[in-house]
Design a protein around this motif. Structure first.
Motif, PDB file in Angstrom:
ATOM      1  N   GLY A  41       0.815  -1.211   0.000  1.00 21.09           N
ATOM      2  CA  GLY A  41       0.000   0.000   0.000  1.00 21.09           C
ATOM      3  C   GLY A  41       0.846   1.257   0.000  1.00 21.09           C
ATOM      4  N   LYS A  42       1.928   1.243   0.762  1.00 18.17           N
ATOM      5  CA  LYS A  42       2.817   2.402   0.842  1.00 18.17           C
ATOM      6  C   LYS A  42       3.579   2.602  -0.459  1.00 18.17           C
ATOM      7  CE  LYS A  42       4.712   5.697   3.214  1.00 18.17           C
ATOM      8  NZ  LYS A  42       3.917   6.873   3.529  1.00 18.17           N
ATOM      9  N   ILE A  43       4.152   1.534  -0.985  1.00 16.99           N
ATOM     10  CA  ILE A  43       4.974   1.629  -2.196  1.00 16.99           C
ATOM     11  C   ILE A  43       4.149   2.035  -3.411  1.00 16.99           C
ATOM     12  CG2 ILE A  43       6.299   0.265  -3.869  1.00 16.99           C
ATOM     13  CD1 ILE A  43       7.372  -1.343  -1.467  1.00 16.99           C
ATOM     14  N   TYR A  44       3.022   1.372  -3.619  1.00 23.47           N
ATOM     15  CA  TYR A  44       2.264   1.576  -4.849  1.00 23.47           C
ATOM     16  C   TYR A  44       1.238   2.708  -4.778  1.00 23.47           C
ATOM     17  CZ  TYR A  44       4.321  -2.640  -6.710  1.00 23.47           C
ATOM     18  OH  TYR A  44       5.219  -3.569  -7.180  1.00 23.47           O
ATOM     19  N   PHE A  45       0.701   2.981  -3.592  1.00 23.76           N
ATOM     20  CA  PHE A  45      -0.399   3.943  -3.500  1.00 23.76           C
ATOM     21  C   PHE A  45      -0.205   5.013  -2.431  1.00 23.76           C
ATOM     22  CE2 PHE A  45      -2.123  -0.239  -4.771  1.00 23.76           C
ATOM     23  CZ  PHE A  45      -2.462   0.075  -6.072  1.00 23.76           C
ATOM     24  N   ASN A  46       0.944   4.989  -1.744  1.00 24.66           N
ATOM     25  CA  ASN A  46       1.235   5.939  -0.674  1.00 24.66           C
ATOM     26  C   ASN A  46       0.147   5.935   0.402  1.00 24.66           C
ATOM     27  OD1 ASN A  46       2.973   7.768   0.553  1.00 24.66           O
ATOM     28  ND2 ASN A  46       1.872   9.524  -0.290  1.00 24.66           N
ATOM     29  N   LEU A  47      -0.305   4.738   0.761  1.00 24.07           N
ATOM     30  CA  LEU A  47      -1.338   4.583   1.773  1.00 24.07           C
ATOM     31  C   LEU A  47      -0.723   4.306   3.137  1.00 24.07           C
ATOM     32  CD1 LEU A  47      -3.820   2.234  -0.125  1.00 24.07           C
ATOM     33  CD2 LEU A  47      -4.095   4.685   0.309  1.00 24.07           C
ATOM     34  N   SER A  48      -1.443   4.649   4.178  1.00 22.81           N
ATOM     35  CA  SER A  48      -1.043   4.305   5.537  1.00 22.81           C
ATOM     36  C   SER A  48      -1.303   2.811   5.755  1.00 22.81           C
ATOM     37  CB  SER A  48      -1.856   5.115   6.546  1.00 22.81           C
ATOM     38  OG  SER A  48      -3.225   4.711   6.493  1.00 22.81           O
ATOM     39  N   ARG A  49      -0.870   2.317   6.903  1.00 16.30           N
ATOM     40  CA  ARG A  49      -1.098   0.907   7.244  1.00 16.30           C
ATOM     41  C   ARG A  49      -2.585   0.595   7.247  1.00 16.30           C
ATOM     42  NH1 ARG A  49      -2.131  -2.369  11.641  1.00 16.30           N
ATOM     43  NH2 ARG A  49      -0.905  -4.265  11.738  1.00 16.30           N
ATOM     44  N   ASN A  50      -3.371   1.404   7.961  1.00 15.64           N
ATOM     45  CA  ASN A  50      -4.814   1.158   8.034  1.00 15.64           C
ATOM     46  C   ASN A  50      -5.477   1.330   6.671  1.00 15.64           C
ATOM     47  OD1 ASN A  50      -4.641   0.611  10.741  1.00 15.64           O
ATOM     48  ND2 ASN A  50      -5.267   2.648  11.395  1.00 15.64           N
ATOM     49  N   GLY A  51      -5.044   2.321   5.908  1.00 13.55           N
ATOM     50  CA  GLY A  51      -5.585   2.523   4.567  1.00 13.55           C
ATOM     51  C   GLY A  51      -5.293   1.357   3.648  1.00 13.55           C
ATOM     52  N   SER A  52      -4.122   0.771   3.809  1.00 10.26           N
ATOM     53  CA  SER A  52      -3.740  -0.389   3.000  1.00 10.26           C
ATOM     54  C   SER A  52      -4.626  -1.586   3.301  1.00 10.26           C
ATOM     55  CB  SER A  52      -2.275  -0.760   3.261  1.00 10.26           C
ATOM     56  OG  SER A  52      -1.426   0.290   2.894  1.00 10.26           O
ATOM     57  N   TYR A  53      -4.841  -1.862   4.591  1.00  7.71           N
ATOM     58  CA  TYR A  53      -5.702  -2.981   4.961  1.00  7.71           C
ATOM     59  C   TYR A  53      -7.153  -2.732   4.537  1.00  7.71           C
ATOM     60  CZ  TYR A  53      -2.147  -5.613   7.454  1.00  7.71           C
ATOM     61  OH  TYR A  53      -1.037  -6.368   7.764  1.00  7.71           O
ATOM     62  N   ALA A  54      -7.604  -1.486   4.612  1.00  2.77           N
ATOM     63  CA  ALA A  54      -8.969  -1.165   4.177  1.00  2.77           C
ATOM     64  C   ALA A  54      -9.109  -1.390   2.671  1.00  2.77           C
ATOM     65  CB  ALA A  54      -9.317   0.272   4.547  1.00  2.77           C
ATOM     66  N   ALA A  55      -8.125  -0.959   1.892  1.00  4.90           N
ATOM     67  CA  ALA A  55      -8.156  -1.171   0.438  1.00  4.90           C
ATOM     68  C   ALA A  55      -8.117  -2.661   0.109  1.00  4.90           C
ATOM     69  CB  ALA A  55      -6.995  -0.431  -0.226  1.00  4.90           C
ATOM     70  N   ALA A  56      -7.341  -3.428   0.854  1.00  2.00           N
ATOM     71  CA  ALA A  56      -7.287  -4.880   0.641  1.00  2.00           C
ATOM     72  C   ALA A  56      -8.635  -5.515   0.971  1.00  2.00           C
ATOM     73  CB  ALA A  56      -6.178  -5.499   1.494  1.00  2.00           C
ATOM     74  N   ALA A  57      -9.285  -5.062   2.039  1.00  2.00           N
ATOM     75  CA  ALA A  57     -10.599  -5.600   2.416  1.00  2.00           C
ATOM     76  C   ALA A  57     -11.647  -5.293   1.348  1.00  2.00           C
ATOM     77  CB  ALA A  57     -11.037  -5.029   3.761  1.00  2.00           C
ATOM     78  N   ARG A  58     -11.519  -4.153   0.675  1.00  2.00           N
ATOM     79  CA  ARG A  58     -12.448  -3.793  -0.411  1.00  2.00           C
ATOM     80  C   ARG A  58     -12.105  -4.482  -1.729  1.00  2.00           C
ATOM     81  NH1 ARG A  58     -11.481   1.458   1.831  1.00  2.00           N
ATOM     82  NH2 ARG A  58     -10.000   1.854   0.140  1.00  2.00           N
ATOM     83  N   GLY A  59     -10.981  -5.171  -1.779  1.00  2.00           N
ATOM     84  CA  GLY A  59     -10.566  -5.848  -3.000  1.00  2.00           C
ATOM     85  C   GLY A  59      -9.786  -4.957  -3.953  1.00  2.00           C
TER      86      GLY A  59
END
Length: 64
Positions: free
Chosen positions: A17-35
């Motif tokens: 999430g950080k490398i590809y989308f500059n997301l935080s840890r929680n944002g990365s897990y939320a994006a993964a949960a949404r697919g």
């Protein structure tokens, strides 16, 4: 057999999430949960396959 100097084929969800989308840890897990970030579960670990995310981004670029 242990292989030295092998490039990992997966990334952790927060790292991807950080490398590809500059997301935080929680944002990365939320994006993964949404697919929105492709993942595979290996036991209790949730990992992002490097080749799948690279292919997904290439295909997204082709649609524009």
């Amino acid at each position: 057999m242990i292989m030295d100097n092998v490039t990992p084929k997966t990334l952790s969800v927060p790292k991807a999430g950080k490398i590809y989308f500059n997301l935080s840890r929680n944002g990365s897990y939320a994006a993964a949960a949404r697919g929105e970030i492709p993942t595979v579960r290996i036991g209790r670990l949730l990992r992002v396959p490097f080749i799948v995310i690279e292919r997904m981004l290439e295909e997204a670029g082709d649609r524009t």
